[in-house]
Design an enzyme around this catalytic site. Sequence first.
Site, PDB file in Angstrom:
ATOM      1  N   SER A 117      49.594   7.031  30.409  1.00  0.00           N
ATOM      2  CA  SER A 117      50.264   6.652  31.641  1.00  0.00           C
ATOM      3  C   SER A 117      49.406   5.650  32.421  1.00  0.00           C
ATOM      4  CB  SER A 117      50.575   7.903  32.468  1.00  0.00           C
ATOM      5  OG  SER A 117      51.421   7.606  33.543  1.00  0.00           O
ATOM      6  N   GLU A 214      55.694   2.145  26.227  1.00  0.00           N
ATOM      7  CA  GLU A 214      56.462   3.267  26.768  1.00  0.00           C
ATOM      8  C   GLU A 214      56.372   3.196  28.278  1.00  0.00           C
ATOM      9  OE1 GLU A 214      55.287   6.333  28.347  1.00  0.00           O
ATOM     10  OE2 GLU A 214      53.268   5.517  28.536  1.00  0.00           O
ATOM     11  N   HIS A 276      55.656   9.719  27.865  1.00  0.00           N
ATOM     12  CA  HIS A 276      55.980  10.685  28.900  1.00  0.00           C
ATOM     13  C   HIS A 276      57.043  11.696  28.491  1.00  0.00           C
ATOM     14  CE1 HIS A 276      54.065   7.507  31.344  1.00  0.00           C
ATOM     15  NE2 HIS A 276      53.839   8.448  32.236  1.00  0.00           N
TER      16      HIS A 276
END
Length: 308
Positions: A117, A214, A276
């Site tokens: 992330s 992503e 995620h």
Amino acid sequence: MLRPLVGPPRLAPGDTVAVVAPSGPVPAERLDAGVAHLRSWGLDVQVMPHVRDTHPVHGYLAGSDAARAADFQDAWLDPDVRAVIAVRGGYGAARMVDLTDWDALAATDAKVLVGSSDGTALHQAVGRHLGVVSLHAPMPGTAAFLASPAAREHLRRTLFEPDTACVLTGPRAHPLAGGTARGVTTGGCLSLLATTAGIGSPPPSAAGGLVLLEDVDEPTYRIDSFLTYLLRLGWFDGACGVVLGSWEGCGAAEPVVADLLGPLGIPVLGELGFGHGPDPLTVPLGVEAVLDADAGTLRLVQPALAPR
């Protein structure tokens, strides 16, 4: 051209690992539960001093920039620490990257960085300044880690038994553009790649790379804008292939990727299963790998972490 990075040593029971909070604050119950899982693997877990902090003004940060940077740097410089594990993402890693003494870190032994992330900013910095492989992986203070035995086990195998984690695939993996390609894994969270491009991290281009992408909670038009910006910057020039992870809470990402990246004429694999989403895979960054979009696999040429 991207080149393979050095694989840090794999872990063994009894090793010390340090948990840091380079981005957002973590609820105490999640931190404690995540640390308990790490300890169940036989690890000596050191929670750095500021991990439980929350910034007094900006509540989205886990303490001040200086404190978060100091925790990360002190953990990396500790000769007993074998891995540095980010407890969660959120936002803030880019604010502390430039407060880190990368020359001092480069003078120490290689160790493993675990995170994802917002940790994309740290992955890129570790690759650029330290030249070592890092792991884009679920983090111990997140629901994805705590709720998924499969995600925890894949991370554990990658850390302790990387020879058993060299072929990555997922139940929903499918080709957006078929074919095979060989290159060095790079990338991470798309929004972080776009917002840090042009300041030395990520690298000037993904030439020679298999680009991992992503994100989470981004509407379709923002995914479009991030990709368009990176294309206009020339970042995708020379890329060998693209591997997509999850797009949890996002708009229709795959049609945008197919529209914008399809003209590159390189293989594109959808939904490999990192990021995620549920049951996220651990994917090494900086390793040479072979992408087979038709078969839905990403195969590491050699294990991500080196023998002891």
